[in-house]
Structure formats: structure tokens, C-alpha cells
Write a protein that holds these residues in place. Sequence first.
Motif, PDB file in Angstrom:
ATOM      1  N   TYR A  68       1.010  -1.357   0.169  1.00 18.69           N
ATOM      2  CA  TYR A  68      -0.680   0.202  -0.216  1.00 18.69           C
ATOM      3  C   TYR A  68       0.663   1.608   0.134  1.00 18.69           C
ATOM      4  N   GLN A  69       1.008   2.218  -1.124  1.00 15.96           N
ATOM      5  CA  GLN A  69       1.599   3.211  -0.976  1.00 15.96           C
ATOM      6  C   GLN A  69       3.047   2.696  -1.969  1.00 15.96           C
ATOM      7  N   GLU A  70       2.804   1.590  -2.675  1.00 18.94           N
ATOM      8  CA  GLU A  70       4.415   1.410  -2.637  1.00 18.94           C
ATOM      9  C   GLU A  70       5.231   1.180  -1.451  1.00 18.94           C
ATOM     10  N   GLY A 110      -6.442   1.617  -2.718  1.00 16.00           N
ATOM     11  CA  GLY A 110      -5.294   0.687  -3.373  1.00 16.00           C
ATOM     12  C   GLY A 110      -4.844   0.162  -3.447  1.00 16.00           C
ATOM     13  N   ASP A 155      -1.510  -3.195  -3.644  1.00 17.23           N
ATOM     14  CA  ASP A 155      -1.281  -3.782  -5.391  1.00 17.23           C
ATOM     15  C   ASP A 155      -0.059  -5.119  -4.399  1.00 17.23           C
ATOM     16  N   LYS A 192       1.495  -9.246  -5.256  1.00 15.86           N
ATOM     17  CA  LYS A 192       2.752  -9.211  -5.745  1.00 15.86           C
ATOM     18  C   LYS A 192       2.496 -10.966  -5.672  1.00 15.86           C
ATOM     19  N   LYS A 208       1.145  -9.993 -10.550  1.00 20.00           N
ATOM     20  CA  LYS A 208       1.076  -8.643  -9.929  1.00 20.00           C
ATOM     21  C   LYS A 208      -0.076  -8.368 -10.508  1.00 20.00           C
ATOM     22  N   CYS A 209      -1.121  -7.581  -9.058  1.00 18.54           N
ATOM     23  CA  CYS A 209      -2.350  -7.239  -9.278  1.00 18.54           C
ATOM     24  C   CYS A 209      -2.720  -6.198  -8.186  1.00 18.54           C
ATOM     25  N   GLY A 210      -2.976  -5.201  -9.792  1.00 20.28           N
ATOM     26  CA  GLY A 210      -3.580  -3.740  -8.634  1.00 20.28           C
ATOM     27  C   GLY A 210      -5.301  -3.433  -8.774  1.00 20.28           C
ATOM     28  N   ILE A 211      -5.287  -3.901  -7.478  1.00 16.52           N
ATOM     29  CA  ILE A 211      -6.763  -3.672  -7.203  1.00 16.52           C
ATOM     30  C   ILE A 211      -7.164  -2.572  -6.214  1.00 16.52           C
ATOM     31  N   LYS A 212      -8.902  -2.041  -6.119  1.00 14.74           N
ATOM     32  CA  LYS A 212      -8.981  -1.337  -5.485  1.00 14.74           C
ATOM     33  C   LYS A 212      -9.896  -2.267  -4.321  1.00 14.74           C
ATOM     34  N   CYS A 224      -5.034 -10.356 -13.227  1.00 11.99           N
ATOM     35  CA  CYS A 224      -3.661  -9.626 -12.819  1.00 11.99           C
ATOM     36  C   CYS A 224      -2.563  -9.681 -14.135  1.00 11.99           C
TER      37      CYS A 224
END
Length: 225
Positions: free
Chosen positions: A114-116, A169, A171, A173, A197-201, A221
Motif C-alpha cells: 500500500y502506497q508502494e 488501492g 498492489d 505481487k 502483479k495485481c493492482g486492485i481497489k 493481473c
Amino acid sequence: MADNNKEEAQLTTAANHRRHGHNRTTRCCWCCFSLIWYLLITIIILVLLIILVLYILLQPRSFTFHVTQANLTTFNYLNNTTVLNYNLVLNFTVHNPNHKLSIYFDEARGHALYQETEFAAATPLTAPWFSYLLYTKERVPMSVVFSGNKLVALDVDDFEGDNKRGIFGIDVKIYFLIRFRIGDYIGNNLINKSRAKCGIKVPFNYNNKNGKMMVFKPAKCDVDF
């Protein structure tokens, strides 16, 4: 005089023999080198042709990976500290689109960010993620649970904003060690490293200030195969 001429002729003949012998040795060495070089080139060409034929026949394709459901029940700081308490459950579907290749999962490691910033890890993931055989054209459901707490430094304003909106948001992996199976043969020496890699809300309805229930939207993904 005759003796001298005879000696000179013998010396000349011996020198010619040595020169011809040296030339024959050089030619033999060159022939051997050329033969080895041609054999090496031939072997390389044959190996490349075999790989090309196998690729055309098998048509290997990457597995696909979708997040079908995400349930975030806890995502907050403990007692106004920087220790993040979290509980995230993700459901996936994994699909093997290959007609002739089965995929054998040796190991899988999951990371949530979260927040990279990584806040959770599951290493290794539990069954059926490891030692699992995904057959040709098969689609199976799987799940991952990230639960615990961790000291994490986040942007407080962004965190509070997402918290009020009731959606984060995140991410995810997941790293795999996989092998391929053709019939009854599993390539034990051909271990491949893959990553999804999955970017999800992810909705967080347990602390939603808007009073509106958020619904998770399934996400595909990106798979590095």
C-alpha cells in the motif's frame, strides 16, 4: 667432388622430407579443427530446429490470473501508533490456456503493498499453492490470506483520505516457481520464475463514512512468464 654432391643431395632430400611432413601435419590439424567446427555448428543448428519445432507444436502460453474477490476486514493503526493492523482475504482464479502443457507450481510467495510500501507477506503460501498441478485448459479457484500487524510508515493524510472514502488501492505481487508437464514428464531441471502483479481497489466498508456499501470489481493481473 662426387662425394660432396652426394652429401648435398642427401641433405636436400632430408630437408624436403621434413618440410613435407610439417605441411602434412599442419593440414591434418586444420582438417581436424574444421571438422570439429562443422560438427559444432551442425549440433547448434539441430538444437535450434528442435526447439523451434517443439515451440510450434506445444505453443506455450502464460497462465492467466484474476482477483475475483477481496475482503478487507481490518486496516488501521493500533492505538495511534505506526503499527498497521491488517486482515485481507483475496480469492483468485488461475487458468491454464495451454492445450498440451500442464503447469506444476512448486512454490508461491505473496506480498501486499500500500502506497508502494510492503505491509504484508505470505512466504510461502500454503496449499494448494505449492506442489500443485494445473492441468491443460483447467481453471481453479485459490485464495490468499494476509493477516497480522507490521511497523509501517505511511502518508497519514492519504491513508485517512482512503479510510474516509472506504476504499484502498493495494498492489499484490505473487512470485511462482513453476515447471511444465508434458504427458507424464515433468521438466525437473527447467524451473521457471514467474510473477503475477495485481493492482486492485479494495473496499473497506467496516469504516466507510459515506454510508454506501462499496463493491469490489474483479481485476486481471499482469503475469510475467
